[in-house]
Design a protein around this motif. Structure first.
Motif, short mmCIF file in Angstrom:
data_model
loop_
_atom_site.label_atom_id
_atom_site.label_comp_id
_atom_site.label_asym_id
_atom_site.label_seq_id
_atom_site.Cartn_x
_atom_site.Cartn_y
_atom_site.Cartn_z
N LYS A 656 0.82 -1.21 0.00
CA LYS A 656 0.00 0.00 0.00
C LYS A 656 0.86 1.26 0.00
O LYS A 656 0.53 2.25 -0.67
CB LYS A 656 -0.94 0.00 1.21
CG LYS A 656 -1.92 1.16 1.22
CD LYS A 656 -2.83 1.12 2.43
CE LYS A 656 -3.82 -0.02 2.37
NZ LYS A 656 -4.83 0.06 3.45
N ASN A 657 1.96 1.27 0.76
CA ASN A 657 2.82 2.44 0.79
C ASN A 657 3.38 2.78 -0.58
O ASN A 657 3.58 3.95 -0.92
CB ASN A 657 3.98 2.23 1.78
CG ASN A 657 3.52 2.33 3.23
OD1 ASN A 657 2.48 2.90 3.52
ND2 ASN A 657 4.30 1.76 4.13
N GLU A 658 3.67 1.72 -1.39
CA GLU A 658 4.23 1.95 -2.72
C GLU A 658 3.18 2.48 -3.70
O GLU A 658 3.51 2.87 -4.82
CB GLU A 658 4.84 0.66 -3.26
CG GLU A 658 6.03 0.16 -2.45
CD GLU A 658 7.11 1.23 -2.32
OE1 GLU A 658 7.50 1.84 -3.34
OE2 GLU A 658 7.56 1.47 -1.19
N GLY A 680 12.45 3.36 -0.16
CA GLY A 680 13.65 3.53 -0.96
C GLY A 680 13.56 2.84 -2.30
O GLY A 680 14.04 3.35 -3.32
N GLU A 681 12.92 1.66 -2.35
CA GLU A 681 12.77 0.95 -3.62
C GLU A 681 11.89 1.75 -4.58
O GLU A 681 12.17 1.82 -5.78
CB GLU A 681 12.16 -0.43 -3.37
CG GLU A 681 13.07 -1.37 -2.60
CD GLU A 681 12.43 -2.73 -2.39
OE1 GLU A 681 11.29 -2.93 -2.89
OE2 GLU A 681 13.04 -3.58 -1.72
N LEU A 686 11.19 5.50 -9.26
CA LEU A 686 10.85 6.84 -9.74
C LEU A 686 12.02 7.44 -10.51
O LEU A 686 11.83 8.04 -11.59
CB LEU A 686 10.49 7.74 -8.54
CG LEU A 686 10.22 9.22 -8.86
CD1 LEU A 686 9.00 9.36 -9.77
CD2 LEU A 686 9.99 10.01 -7.57
N LEU A 687 13.23 7.28 -9.98
CA LEU A 687 14.41 7.80 -10.68
C LEU A 687 14.57 7.14 -12.05
O LEU A 687 14.92 7.81 -13.04
CB LEU A 687 15.67 7.55 -9.84
CG LEU A 687 15.80 8.36 -8.54
CD1 LEU A 687 17.05 7.93 -7.79
CD2 LEU A 687 15.83 9.84 -8.83
N SER A 688 14.28 5.85 -12.10
CA SER A 688 14.38 5.13 -13.37
C SER A 688 13.34 5.64 -14.36
O SER A 688 13.63 5.82 -15.55
CB SER A 688 14.20 3.63 -13.13
OG SER A 688 14.20 2.91 -14.35
N ALA A 689 12.11 5.88 -13.88
CA ALA A 689 11.04 6.34 -14.76
C ALA A 689 11.33 7.72 -15.31
O ALA A 689 10.88 8.06 -16.42
CB ALA A 689 9.71 6.33 -14.01
N LEU A 690 12.07 8.54 -14.55
CA LEU A 690 12.35 9.91 -14.96
C LEU A 690 13.78 10.07 -15.48
O LEU A 690 14.29 11.20 -15.56
CB LEU A 690 12.11 10.87 -13.79
CG LEU A 690 10.69 10.96 -13.26
CD1 LEU A 690 10.63 11.84 -12.02
CD2 LEU A 690 9.74 11.49 -14.32
N SER A 691 14.42 8.96 -15.79
CA SER A 691 15.82 9.03 -16.22
C SER A 691 16.00 9.87 -17.47
O SER A 691 17.06 10.48 -17.67
CB SER A 691 16.36 7.61 -16.45
OG SER A 691 15.58 6.94 -17.45
N PHE A 712 13.96 3.79 5.84
CA PHE A 712 13.84 3.05 4.59
C PHE A 712 13.47 3.95 3.41
O PHE A 712 13.27 3.47 2.30
CB PHE A 712 12.79 1.95 4.74
CG PHE A 712 13.09 1.01 5.88
CD1 PHE A 712 14.17 0.15 5.82
CD2 PHE A 712 12.31 1.03 7.04
CE1 PHE A 712 14.46 -0.71 6.87
CE2 PHE A 712 12.59 0.18 8.10
CZ PHE A 712 13.67 -0.69 8.02
N SER A 713 13.37 5.25 3.68
CA SER A 713 13.06 6.22 2.62
C SER A 713 14.14 7.30 2.61
O SER A 713 15.05 7.30 3.44
CB SER A 713 11.68 6.85 2.86
OG SER A 713 10.67 5.86 2.92
#
Length: 780
Positions: A656-658, A680-681, A686-691, A712-713
């Motif tokens: 749910k958090n994701e 963190g995952e 997100l970084l990959s999607a906006l690369s 963890f974030s």
């Protein structure tokens, strides 16, 4: 020899009292600071308290006693590594416990006023307001003279001398309350107890809210209206019985003094008792009673002992209403012309409304539009309610049927009140949410009102001079004919229209002003998230929930929104379906009719979440448009741009958090990122999607840290991709999760990020014009 004017005499007297008041306030401030230091030293320490009982109450299995002249001694070495070489004196402590917690705990019947009590437990400070509009318990109880509170774990009665009169009055009150509860209908008993005995413990919360929203909540408090019915009724009976002015006046004063003490002695009661006693004293001495002089005496007596009372809305309303009747109403009546019953009744309500409107908005943030007319109908009938309540309290001691018969009249009047209130709520523009006005606006309002009243007084003076000249010219005409001619010559309709325009347009000074630039308020919701964005006259909400504050919506979110003048939320974004993000939003949709949410925006990946489905159902029932949003969706309002960066419809969140919406807010050159409870995952995804769009994240200056500062974030790779200068962490002090975690604080500190935490500093406000950023913490 030239005679000195009245102004020359009263100005030095006024200045003298101002200086005395300032000196007294300064002295009391130092004393209270010393008392607060003693309380702070002992807070959270298991202690033994010895004090004298000054008040006892019991309601719904909970006993509450007020102890005075307290000596507090720490036990078990002071706790938390603290040691004390001696005990502390704390003048007034509120002690409570549940009678069903253990069989060994005493109930209210075991206590007498004046007896000594020993209590063991931990002292607690009253809560401070942590958000705009939130009720400040510490300030309120300070005005009542109470220092702190304790939950009693062990309670022992240690003898002492009982105070006969206060104890007798308490027993009478308890007996009267029992009679009312036994004889009256449940929906009436709470109102009778509040209006006759000053006991609001049994008052139904829905009824209280209904009266508050319609501007007639003053009927539930003991005030001059109640005492005038009770006190003057007794006085007139004594006069008819043959007692002289002196005897009846003294007896009446003694009676209302005892009655005021029996009902709890609130500031409004003390004010009414002092004023009425002054009237009886004037009767005894054969002197003329002056309302404003009596009002000033009551105010002086109250604030001399507790200057903090001047800051409390109830005191301001009580004294403001009486000042309106004694000081403002005569000017309005002279201007409009006397002898017109309907116009005169409206003038009374208008005078009170004009004087008290800034106080109402300062403390309650909203204005019941039809309250001025509603009071014309309900106030004349309140005497029947009070008499019915008194009759129930007296006759209920004889038999249930006698008490029920006495409650009959009040029952039908109260049902009529409810019918009126519910009918009024169906009218358009029933309640205007205007917010807390700026101090400058309040000052300007009263200055303009003063100028208006001076203008009215001068107009009356000129009219009187014209009438005298007319009388001299028409000396041969009879007096009644002169008055008739004078009345015909007055343009009463024009004066009435002009006064009506003043009543309509003067409140416009207090109307909320549009927000310059963009303002973001990170609310202190405890363990949860709640962010309000405003620009111009528009408002957005990102989340609004808490797991530590069970009534977040009622006690924090709704008051905050109303204090900001927010009655419409254009967009409400819910990052995901956890309770610490939706509980307050759910309350707004379910229970707050004055605030409208036009669009509810839910994460696309939460479309099967039961909590979000239930929220959507509530929203649709309120007429709110519900939409699922995904990466790439954008929204605009008053210069604010909001873009959803994650998740997309094809993403597969692990939990749910994701599912959390990641929102980027842009205003000019100011860019903020809201990450919900993303881990963190999720940050790496997100970084990959906006690369392919690195500039989207690199321009971020402000980060609302994910998951309340969880380790963890807010990972290193993620933070390095941002250009963060400031970070806001929303969490509850002493939360069981340990948020914010040390690792997150270190990672932010290594990058020279300025951190704002809601637990330490309360609500955090950020303002920007699109170029520069300014910060302010509510508790600073």
């Amino acid at each position: 020899m030239k005679r000195r004017s009245k102004g020359a005499v009263w100005l030095p007297v006024f200045l003298l009292f101002v200086l005395l008041g300032m000196g007294r306030a300064g002295d009391m401030k130092q004393k209270w600071e010393a008392r607060e230091r003693a309380c702070m030293e002992m807070a959270g320490v298991y202690s033994e308290l010895h004090g004298r009982v000054s008040a006892v109450e019991e309601s719904e299995g909970k006993v509450q006693i007020t102890l005075e002249e307290n000596v507090v001694r720490p036990l078990a070495g002071g706790g938390e590594g603290r040691s004390f070489s001696m005990s502390r004196q704390i003048p007034c402590v509120l002690v409570s416990w549940k009678t069903d917690a253990t069989e060994d705990m005493p109930d209210a019947r075991d206590f007498k006023i004046g007896s000594n009590v020993t209590v063991r437990g931990k002292l607690e400070l009253f809560a401070r307001a942590r958000n705009p509009g939130e009720f400040d318990s510490r300030s309120y109880y300070r005005g009542q003279g109470v220092d702190c509170r304790m939950y009693g774990e062990e309670v022992e009665i240690a003898g002492g001398d009982v105070s006969p009169l206060p104890e007798l009055l308490r027993q009478i009150r308890e007996k009267a309350k029992q009679n009312i509860m036994r004889s009256a209908a449940a929906e009436d008993a709470g109102i009778f107890s509040a209006a006759v005995l000053g006991d609001k413990k049994a008052l139904d919360s829905e009824i209280k809210d209904l009266y508050q929203k319609n501007g007639i909540a003053h009927l539930l408090a003991i005030s001059g209206l109640h005492l005038s019915i009770i006190g003057m009724g007794g006085y007139k009976l004594l006069r008819k019985a043959g007692l002289g002015y002196k005897g009846a006046g003294l007896a009446g004063a003694a009676f209302i003094f005892c009655y005021g003490a029996m009902t709890g002695g609130s500031p409004s009661v003390v004010r009414a008792v002092v004023m009425m006693s002054t009237g009886f004293l004037a009767s005894y001495l054969g002197r003329t009673y002056d309302l404003l002089s009596a009002l000033s005496l009551a105010l002086l007596m109250l604030v001399w002992e507790t200057p903090e009372l001047l800051t409390q809305g109830g005191v301001q309303l009580s004294f403001g209403a009486v000042f309106a009747v004694g000081g403002v109403l005569p000017v309005i009546q002279d201007y409009l012309g006397k002898g017109r019953k309907i116009l005169g009744a409206l003038a009374v309500s208008a005078a009170i409304q004009l004087v008290t409107l800034p106080v109402i908005l300062w403390d309650f943030f909203q204005f019941p539009v039809y309250g001025i007319f509603l009071n014309l109908l309900v106030i004349p009938l309140m005497g029947g309610v009070i008499c019915s309540g008194i009759g129930t309290a007296l006759m209920g001691g004889i038999s249930y049927k006698a008490g029920a018969l006495a409650a009959g009249t009040g029952h039908y009047i109260l049902r009529f009140y409810e019918w009126l209130c519910h009918g009024t709520e169906r009218l358009p523009y029933h309640t205007l949410v205007m917010g807390r006005p700026a101090a400058a606006a309040v000052i300007l309002y009263y200055m303009v009102l003063l100028v208006v009243l001076i203008g009215m007084k001068r107009a009356v003076g000129k009219r009187d001079e014209a009438e005298k000249e007319r009388e001299e010219v028409k000396g041969g005409i009879e007096g009644d004919e002169i008055i008739g001619m004078a009345e015909k010559s007055r343009p009463i309709w024009l004066r009435t229209v002009l006064f009506f325009c003043i009543c309509v347009f003067l409140p416009c000074i207090l109307m909320p002003r549009p927000v310059d630039g963009m303002e973001i308020l990170f609310l202190d919701v405890g363990q949860g998230d709640g962010i309000l964005l405003r620009s111009g006259r528009g408002a957005m909400l990102i989340d609004g929930g808490s797991t530590s504050e069970k009534k977040l919506g009622e006690y924090r979110l709704e008051p905050c929104l109303k204090s900001c003048g927010v009655s419409v939320i254009e967009y409400a974004f819910v990052s995901h379906g956890d309770l610490d993000h939706i509980s307050g939003v759910r309350y707004l949709l379910e229970s707050c009719e004055e605030i409208e949410i036009r669009n509810l925006l839910l994460p696309c990946q939460g479309r099967e979440d039961d909590a979000l489905l239930s929220l959507a159902e509530l929203a649709r029932a309120r007429g709110t448009k519900v939409s699922l949003i995904e990466a790439g969706d954008s929204f605009y309002m008053e210069g604010i741009g909001v873009t959803c960066l994650y998740p997309g419809i094809s993403d597969l969140p692990a939990d749910k958090n994701e599912e959390s919406e990641v929102l980027k807010v842009d205003y000019g050159n100011c860019h903020i990122l809201f990450t919900g409870d993303m881990s963190g995952e999720g940050e790496l995804r997100l970084l990959s999607a906006l690369s392919e769009k690195p500039g989207v994240l690199s321009e971020i200056q402000i980060l609302k840290t994910a998951h309340h500062g969880s380790r963890f974030s807010s990972g290193e790779t993620f933070l390095d991709a941002l250009g963060v200068k400031w970070a806001v962490i929303s969490y509850a002090e002493g939360n069981s999760y340990g948020h914010p975690h040390k690792e997150v604080l270190e990672r932010l500190g290594d990058r020279s990020v300025k951190i704002y935490g809601t637990a330490e500093r309360g609500a955090i406000t950020m303002k920007t014009d699109g170029k520069r950023v300014r910060w302010k913490a509510f508790l600073d």
